[in-house]
Design an enzyme around this catalytic site. Sequence first.
Site, mmCIF file in Angstrom:
data_model
loop_
_atom_site.group_PDB
_atom_site.id
_atom_site.type_symbol
_atom_site.label_atom_id
_atom_site.label_comp_id
_atom_site.label_asym_id
_atom_site.label_seq_id
_atom_site.Cartn_x
_atom_site.Cartn_y
_atom_site.Cartn_z
ATOM 1 N N TYR A 1 1.020 5.586 0.105
ATOM 2 C CA TYR A 1 0.220 6.634 0.374
ATOM 3 C C TYR A 1 0.819 8.082 0.092
ATOM 4 O O TYR A 1 0.265 9.349 0.424
ATOM 5 C CB TYR A 1 -0.338 6.619 2.137
ATOM 6 C CG TYR A 1 0.774 6.378 2.829
ATOM 7 C CD1 TYR A 1 1.299 5.162 2.926
ATOM 8 C CD2 TYR A 1 1.405 7.570 3.226
ATOM 9 C CE1 TYR A 1 2.334 5.169 3.880
ATOM 10 C CE2 TYR A 1 2.454 7.494 4.169
ATOM 11 C CZ TYR A 1 3.049 6.089 4.482
ATOM 12 O OH TYR A 1 4.361 6.016 5.346
ATOM 13 N N PHE B 1 0.693 -1.323 -0.025
ATOM 14 C CA PHE B 1 0.068 0.004 -0.013
ATOM 15 C C PHE B 1 0.904 1.307 0.109
ATOM 16 O O PHE B 1 1.600 1.480 0.943
ATOM 17 C CB PHE B 1 -0.872 0.043 1.242
ATOM 18 C CG PHE B 1 -1.787 1.229 1.273
ATOM 19 C CD1 PHE B 1 -2.845 1.338 0.359
ATOM 20 C CD2 PHE B 1 -1.379 2.298 2.165
ATOM 21 C CE1 PHE B 1 -3.651 2.537 0.450
ATOM 22 C CE2 PHE B 1 -2.205 3.439 2.264
ATOM 23 C CZ PHE B 1 -3.463 3.593 1.345
ATOM 24 N N GLU C 1 13.214 3.676 0.792
ATOM 25 C CA GLU C 1 12.534 4.352 1.877
ATOM 26 C C GLU C 1 13.318 4.191 3.274
ATOM 27 O O GLU C 1 12.519 3.885 4.492
ATOM 28 C CB GLU C 1 11.064 3.705 1.933
ATOM 29 C CG GLU C 1 10.395 3.696 0.680
ATOM 30 C CD GLU C 1 10.263 5.148 -0.010
ATOM 31 O OE1 GLU C 1 10.667 6.224 0.758
ATOM 32 O OE2 GLU C 1 9.696 5.253 -1.007
ATOM 33 N N SER D 1 4.717 9.045 -2.033
ATOM 34 C CA SER D 1 5.446 9.153 -3.125
ATOM 35 C C SER D 1 5.122 8.110 -4.051
ATOM 36 O O SER D 1 5.577 7.913 -5.019
ATOM 37 C CB SER D 1 7.118 9.521 -2.912
ATOM 38 O OG SER D 1 7.406 8.275 -2.283
#
Length: 188
Positions: free
Chosen positions: A26, A24, A99, A28
């Site tokens: 939300y 999932f 990330e 970038s």
Amino acid sequence: MSANTVEINRTRFRFDDNEAVWLFGYGSLIFKADFPFVQRRSARITGWSRRFWQGSHDHRGTPEAPGRVVTLIETPGEPCSGVAYLIAPEVFEQLDFREKNGYLRFSTEMTFDDGSLVQGLVYIATPENSAFLGPASESDIARHIAAAAGPSGPNADYLLHLAESLRGLGEHDAHVFEIEQHLRLVLK
Ligand code: BEZ
């Protein structure tokens, strides 16, 4: 917790036996899918709010002058809209690196527009990570974003891309859109 989460994520929620895993996105991940995926579908998760409360040292800011990017904050009952990608488990290594500034993998249920549910993963930067900035007013966040830039470009581009992508999905996010309004005035 150290801001670099690559090593921690290697041991979290591994799906090595699965052919593909739902992720999932939300932030970038909605507007920058620079990784291979099998399917992309709009989706939402429940119990979380999108907030520009995470510092970015490596994409939209620097360690000396961090930018502000989104994370998810636990908010019982609150839906958060985004995009789900079906990806091969090995792609997570690339995503863990992209990330790495404070984001940990969490398991989550997500709901597609047709009401069907799947289990998958989401990256969240929790308040314990050392790059977490926490709350500020939408106008202060806009001023902060207007002044920040990093190796991935101006922090303002991140916010404007996210707001436009959410509109493209037909979604309303009061926090994001209020920052966008302030930012457009600051940038004039
Ligand atoms: C996301 O879009 O889901 C995301 C963005 C940045 C870091 C982690 C996740």
